[in-house]
Design an enzyme around this catalytic site. Sequence first.
Site, PDB file in Angstrom:
ATOM      1  CG  HIS A  22      14.371 -41.164  -7.779  1.00 20.42           C
ATOM      2  ND1 HIS A  22      14.286 -40.138  -8.703  1.00 20.42           N
ATOM      3  CD2 HIS A  22      14.553 -42.291  -8.507  1.00 20.42           C
ATOM      4  CE1 HIS A  22      14.424 -40.625  -9.927  1.00 20.42           C
ATOM      5  NE2 HIS A  22      14.581 -41.935  -9.830  1.00 20.42           N
ATOM      6  CG  ASP A 124      13.374 -36.971  -7.921  1.00 24.27           C
ATOM      7  OD1 ASP A 124      14.280 -37.613  -7.381  1.00 24.27           O
ATOM      8  OD2 ASP A 124      13.038 -37.138  -9.114  1.00 24.27           O
TER       9      ASP A 124
END
Length: 472
Positions: A22, A124
């Site tokens: 990520h 995110d």
Amino acid sequence: MTVVNIPTKAHVLIFPFPAQGHMIPLFDFTHRLALSGGSSLTITVLLTPKNLPFLSPLLSSGVDVETLILPFPSHPSIPSGVENAQDLPPSGFPSMIHALGDLHAPLLSWISSHPSPPVAVVSDFFLGWTQNLGIPRFEFSPSAAIGCCIFNTLWLDMPTRNNDDDDYEILEFPKVPNCPKYPWCQTSSIYRSYVPGDPAWEFIRDSFRANVASSGVVVNSFSAMESVYLEHLKKEMGHSRVWAVGPVLPLSDGGNRGGPTSVPVDHVMSWLDAREDNQVVYVCFGSQTVLTKEQTLALASGLEKSSVHFVWAIKEPVQEEDSTRGNILDGFEDRVAGRGLVIRGWAPQVAVLRHRAVGAFLTHCGWNSVVEAVVAGVLMLTWPMRADQFIDASLVVDELKVGVRACEGPDTVPDPDELARVFADSVTGKQTERNEVVKLKQAALDAIQERGSSVNDLDEFIKHVISLTLNK
């Protein structure tokens, strides 16, 4: 004399989820944002102390990026000192999501006291709670656009099984283009673990639902690959603020982006230099997956029987009870000497995939790996394990036609003879898929050229963020 009021720079806060798969694409996006935004943007990246090293390539690239370091919140399900989801089993992701929610108060305090507070946060898709910081929040998806569509449907509609004992009951998504369907066991493990009424799980559910309510979404994809799903996201969110900015390419792959390795980068590349074009199979299952002993032996046997040349990146076991896994390849490397290179630990994946000698890639189908394979024009042999990987594998094999199935599932032990056939066929046949991946590679490269679709989307995103400053 006329006085012209020059607007202040637009300040953007970047907040990654602390897992390697990520953080890296969001940092690579941040690099592009800083280069394209130039003097119009101020960028601050939020990290907890132990994740600061992951930012080093960005900080050393010459772009102007500030950092905000906040202590990692304590959480009963996360061992003391752990600040990265890579150090937890996949089942630990919900605990990490919940723990990071405790950064809400210190983050609000930082925003309110900053002399030039951010006008937007890009965070995110596991951090939907950042929607509640009093500034526009833009979701960054490290997953495919189709993955976003599936996750949104799961958490908004909350579909269930008819038979709680049937892990292979098919779950259909009729609202999503092409009506995808997957067995229950291949849907998001976080969603399948949801406990109604539990405060931690209600927080996680609300966080995922906040993604649809965000001010926009930035996706590491491109129009030619996922136009139908990007358009669906716009329809679902009720506006056109869906920006496909991919493929987001790394700053470089020559340094160590992912941890220790047993083989120096220059040795890997010189080994590949001695091989023929498109004759090497690259094997890697990402930063988290550790194969079982039985899977490792089956894979080793398949590679040995196939007679293909290969590079195999093996993630070393981290749990003591798995220590036997580290020695099960004794003798294997001697038997495949000259045609096989085993890397224990991190591998320079981008550089390996782009090498002329590599013709196929056995992959777990994490989205970063899929995008990197597409940019390299390499045929994918799919073995999805968890999370969004089954979605990605279906996209790669069934829709894009740039891959073939090799295996699937975290517990499946493949048949070595069948694997050997897949490996051998991947470097000698599959011409249809090879032609398609070459076309998709060109489309990917076109998207990030001047006036390409992804460059245009990045420019539009920057213009939108700047407009937030002008409208204050």
